[in-house]
Design a protein around this motif. Sequence first.
Motif, PDB file in Angstrom:
ATOM      1  N   GLU A  16       0.824  -1.208   0.000  1.00 29.76           N
ATOM      2  CA  GLU A  16       0.000   0.000   0.000  1.00 29.76           C
ATOM      3  C   GLU A  16       0.857   1.256   0.000  1.00 29.76           C
ATOM      4  N   LEU A  17       1.962   1.213   0.747  1.00 33.28           N
ATOM      5  CA  LEU A  17       2.854   2.369   0.787  1.00 33.28           C
ATOM      6  C   LEU A  17       3.512   2.616  -0.564  1.00 33.28           C
ATOM      7  N   MET A  18       3.958   1.557  -1.246  1.00 36.09           N
ATOM      8  CA  MET A  18       4.617   1.723  -2.533  1.00 36.09           C
ATOM      9  C   MET A  18       3.644   2.125  -3.637  1.00 36.09           C
ATOM     10  N   ASN A  19       2.352   1.793  -3.458  1.00 39.00           N
ATOM     11  CA  ASN A  19       1.359   2.187  -4.469  1.00 39.00           C
ATOM     12  C   ASN A  19       1.148   3.694  -4.518  1.00 39.00           C
ATOM     13  N   GLN A  20       1.519   4.402  -3.435  1.00 38.67           N
ATOM     14  CA  GLN A  20       1.354   5.857  -3.434  1.00 38.67           C
ATOM     15  C   GLN A  20       2.270   6.534  -4.446  1.00 38.67           C
ATOM     16  N   PHE A  21       3.393   5.895  -4.769  1.00 41.50           N
ATOM     17  CA  PHE A  21       4.297   6.477  -5.754  1.00 41.50           C
ATOM     18  C   PHE A  21       3.707   6.436  -7.162  1.00 41.50           C
ATOM     19  N   ASP A  22       2.775   5.509  -7.399  1.00 38.78           N
ATOM     20  CA  ASP A  22       2.129   5.446  -8.718  1.00 38.78           C
ATOM     21  C   ASP A  22       1.178   6.624  -8.937  1.00 38.78           C
ATOM     22  N   ASN A  23       0.700   7.221  -7.828  1.00 40.22           N
ATOM     23  CA  ASN A  23      -0.210   8.356  -7.958  1.00 40.22           C
ATOM     24  C   ASN A  23       0.516   9.643  -8.336  1.00 40.22           C
ATOM     25  N   MET A  24       1.832   9.677  -8.177  1.00 34.94           N
ATOM     26  CA  MET A  24       2.601  10.874  -8.521  1.00 34.94           C
ATOM     27  C   MET A  24       2.760  10.955 -10.025  1.00 34.94           C
ATOM     28  N   LYS A  25       2.710  12.171 -10.552  1.00 39.35           N
ATOM     29  CA  LYS A  25       2.836  12.370 -11.990  1.00 39.35           C
ATOM     30  C   LYS A  25       4.277  12.188 -12.417  1.00 39.35           C
ATOM     31  N   TYR A  26       4.446  11.962 -13.733  1.00 39.91           N
ATOM     32  CA  TYR A  26       5.796  11.806 -14.299  1.00 39.91           C
ATOM     33  C   TYR A  26       6.579  13.091 -14.112  1.00 39.91           C
ATOM     34  N   PRO A  27       7.862  13.074 -13.719  1.00 41.25           N
ATOM     35  CA  PRO A  27       8.768  11.933 -13.578  1.00 41.25           C
ATOM     36  C   PRO A  27       8.798  11.328 -12.186  1.00 41.25           C
ATOM     37  N   ARG A  28       7.707  11.507 -11.413  1.00 41.58           N
ATOM     38  CA  ARG A  28       7.591  10.891 -10.094  1.00 41.58           C
ATOM     39  C   ARG A  28       8.701  11.338  -9.148  1.00 41.58           C
ATOM     40  N   THR A  29       8.942  12.610  -9.116  1.00 34.24           N
ATOM     41  CA  THR A  29       9.912  13.165  -8.189  1.00 34.24           C
ATOM     42  C   THR A  29       9.245  14.270  -7.390  1.00 34.24           C
ATOM     43  N   GLY A  30       9.808  14.553  -6.217  1.00 40.81           N
ATOM     44  CA  GLY A  30       9.268  15.599  -5.377  1.00 40.81           C
ATOM     45  C   GLY A  30       8.849  15.063  -4.019  1.00 40.81           C
ATOM     46  N   THR A  31       7.988  15.822  -3.345  1.00 38.65           N
ATOM     47  CA  THR A  31       7.527  15.485  -1.998  1.00 38.65           C
ATOM     48  C   THR A  31       6.008  15.466  -1.986  1.00 38.65           C
ATOM     49  N   MET A  32       5.437  14.381  -1.480  1.00 35.57           N
ATOM     50  CA  MET A  32       3.989  14.249  -1.345  1.00 35.57           C
ATOM     51  C   MET A  32       3.625  14.308   0.137  1.00 35.57           C
ATOM     52  N   ILE A  33       2.711  15.216   0.491  1.00 38.41           N
ATOM     53  CA  ILE A  33       2.259  15.375   1.876  1.00 38.41           C
ATOM     54  C   ILE A  33       0.861  14.785   1.984  1.00 38.41           C
ATOM     55  N   ILE A  83       4.210  23.818  -6.995  1.00 41.34           N
ATOM     56  CA  ILE A  83       3.401  23.387  -5.853  1.00 41.34           C
ATOM     57  C   ILE A  83       2.006  23.069  -6.363  1.00 41.34           C
ATOM     58  N   SER A  84       1.498  21.906  -6.008  1.00 45.14           N
ATOM     59  CA  SER A  84       0.149  21.507  -6.393  1.00 45.14           C
ATOM     60  C   SER A  84      -0.639  21.152  -5.140  1.00 45.14           C
ATOM     61  N   VAL A  85      -1.849  21.685  -5.058  1.00 42.12           N
ATOM     62  CA  VAL A  85      -2.753  21.421  -3.946  1.00 42.12           C
ATOM     63  C   VAL A  85      -3.922  20.621  -4.484  1.00 42.12           C
ATOM     64  N   ARG A  86      -4.057  19.401  -4.004  1.00 40.84           N
ATOM     65  CA  ARG A  86      -5.133  18.504  -4.449  1.00 40.84           C
ATOM     66  C   ARG A  86      -5.090  18.318  -5.967  1.00 40.84           C
ATOM     67  N   LYS A  87      -3.852  18.076  -6.455  1.00 39.83           N
ATOM     68  CA  LYS A  87      -3.568  17.768  -7.854  1.00 39.83           C
ATOM     69  C   LYS A  87      -3.855  18.947  -8.798  1.00 39.83           C
ATOM     70  N   VAL A  88      -3.841  20.172  -8.264  1.00 46.78           N
ATOM     71  CA  VAL A  88      -4.011  21.380  -9.075  1.00 46.78           C
ATOM     72  C   VAL A  88      -2.803  22.270  -8.815  1.00 46.78           C
ATOM     73  N   ILE A  89      -2.100  22.674  -9.888  1.00 50.14           N
ATOM     74  CA  ILE A  89      -0.889  23.467  -9.739  1.00 50.14           C
ATOM     75  C   ILE A  89      -1.248  24.887  -9.292  1.00 50.14           C
ATOM     76  N   VAL A  90      -0.524  25.390  -8.307  1.00 51.84           N
ATOM     77  CA  VAL A  90      -0.747  26.735  -7.765  1.00 51.84           C
ATOM     78  C   VAL A  90       0.041  27.747  -8.598  1.00 51.84           C
ATOM     79  N   LYS A  91      -0.597  28.841  -8.964  1.00 52.13           N
ATOM     80  CA  LYS A  91       0.065  29.908  -9.725  1.00 52.13           C
ATOM     81  C   LYS A  91       0.798  30.815  -8.740  1.00 52.13           C
ATOM     82  N   THR A  92       2.103  30.751  -8.757  1.00 53.70           N
ATOM     83  CA  THR A  92       2.907  31.528  -7.816  1.00 53.70           C
ATOM     84  C   THR A  92       3.031  32.983  -8.266  1.00 53.70           C
ATOM     85  N   MET A  93       3.328  33.852  -7.306  1.00 55.90           N
ATOM     86  CA  MET A  93       3.448  35.287  -7.571  1.00 55.90           C
ATOM     87  C   MET A  93       4.799  35.780  -7.067  1.00 55.90           C
ATOM     88  N   GLN A  94       5.453  36.613  -7.882  1.00 60.31           N
ATOM     89  CA  GLN A  94       6.680  37.292  -7.476  1.00 60.31           C
ATOM     90  C   GLN A  94       6.311  38.736  -7.144  1.00 60.31           C
TER      91      GLN A  94
END
Length: 573
Positions: free
Chosen positions: A26-43, A110-121
Amino acid sequence: MSRSCDFGANNLDVILRYSPFKTEKELMNQFDNMKYPRTGTMIIIYNLNRLQDGTEELDFNSDPEDILCPESYMKEDTDEYFNPLENVPKYKKSLKPYCSILYMCPKIKISVRKVIVKTMQIPRMLTNHSKRKYRPRWLNKNEKSITIVLGMVCEDCEGDFKDNYGFFLYNRNRMIKAFERIGCQKQANEKGVGVIGVAELDILTPTHNKQNFCPDRRYNSFMGQRKPVTALSGIGRDRVRQYKSGAAKVKKRKESFIQSPKEDTFVVAVKESLDTFVVAVKESLDTFVVAVKESLDTFVVAVKESLDTFVVAVKESLDTFVVAVKESLDTFVVAVKESLDTFVVAVKESLDTFVVAVKESLDTFVVAVKESLDTFVVAVKESLDTFVVAVKESLDTFVVAVKESLDTFVVAVKESLDTFVVAVKESLDTFVVAVKESLDTFVVAVKESLDTFVVAVKESLDTFVVAVKESLDTFVVAVKESLDTFVVAVKESLDTFVVAVKESLDTFVVAVKESLDTFVVAVEESLDTFVVAVKFADKCLNVENEDLPISNRRDVTNRALTPSRGSKEKYTR
């Protein structure tokens, strides 16, 4: 190796014990939910508490693409009419606005609930901005000065920037406090109103939750200084004066247009057309900028995906090559070991067979010599007995006389035969011992030479395997470093290209806006001049044609709008 395996097993047990996942699968299946290239941090958020009204600590139902704080967190029980949502900024009650301003120069997605956040400078959103350098007295020589960016928020900005102002305080590119009012902004006057400041305070120490700074001597000294905020009073006062003067000008223009109802329709039509033209140009520019940004983002994403795919393919090919080389080396070493073991076994068997054959031949030779000696002794004894009997029968007298000599001769012959047999046995034993010793020495020498040969071959094979492994590791490291350098260079060039394009687009938009504003101002001034001229012409015509009939006044007025030669002469008077 066993220690590292135990360490990993302990970590896995801790994760499975204190997480919602009960098995490793079950723990390893969570990596399949990440989008390609499957890198980063999932909270993953779970096991939330419930408040007194039954709602959870976080609100997931109000907005399917965001995580909100419930209103019960911000309500006060003492005041029934208090509505906290009207006074609290959006970044404090919503996760997406908070993530959009979390970094001063965002370098990650940064994506919140699989939606990318538009950052501001924020520094790029300010108008009439300026950079100031501030260096406190207590700052060390090796520490850099603080860069403070001051400016005003654009009129098109919405959200928290529309009603709030203050300083954004960052530490190592991470936001610590937002809309923090400093110095004169806390006073009840117009000083610093509407001014936004951005400062990166790497010299201060943030708290463990990154929500505030530690209230030490440096923090109190910085917040109590007047120098960083002395410019705010002038900036705020100038902005308020500009606003008031601009409003007064607009009011005067409106009153001047109201006084001449004849020209209102034409002026209003021109203004509406100009406004429509400006709005259309702005919309087209915004559409163009959005399209360029989207195409650039798509291009950057495609390039990053292709680079990631290339890197993954190269890594897989390198791993496959290393595995194949290792397997071939292991197979070669196993074959060499097996051939050496077979050779040693064959040599040992041949040596053992040779030793056994030599021993058997020596034993056969000794037995034959002993048998021949025994037969010779028996034959000599028989012949001697026969000769003695014959001599006794024929020469009894002579026997008596010769007995003593014969006895002496027999004793001497026996002694000589015994001495001969003993000498032969000793020589045979010495020969057998010498042959055994030489064979043992030969076997020991052969074994030592074989052992030395096997050790040398093993050492050379180990040295060869180590050298091949080191060269492969060096080759893999060099390829990885070159790929990483290439990817970093491409990313930096893409970022530089995107930044340059964005800056050029911003400059282009600003230039177009300024040219449009200049064009609008020029048109308004020309309209004002035209209206004044028309008014002056109407006054002149009304004064000269007071005695004309009403039917002719209309023609004169029309001729004033399209002046002829005579009207030009009157106009010049």
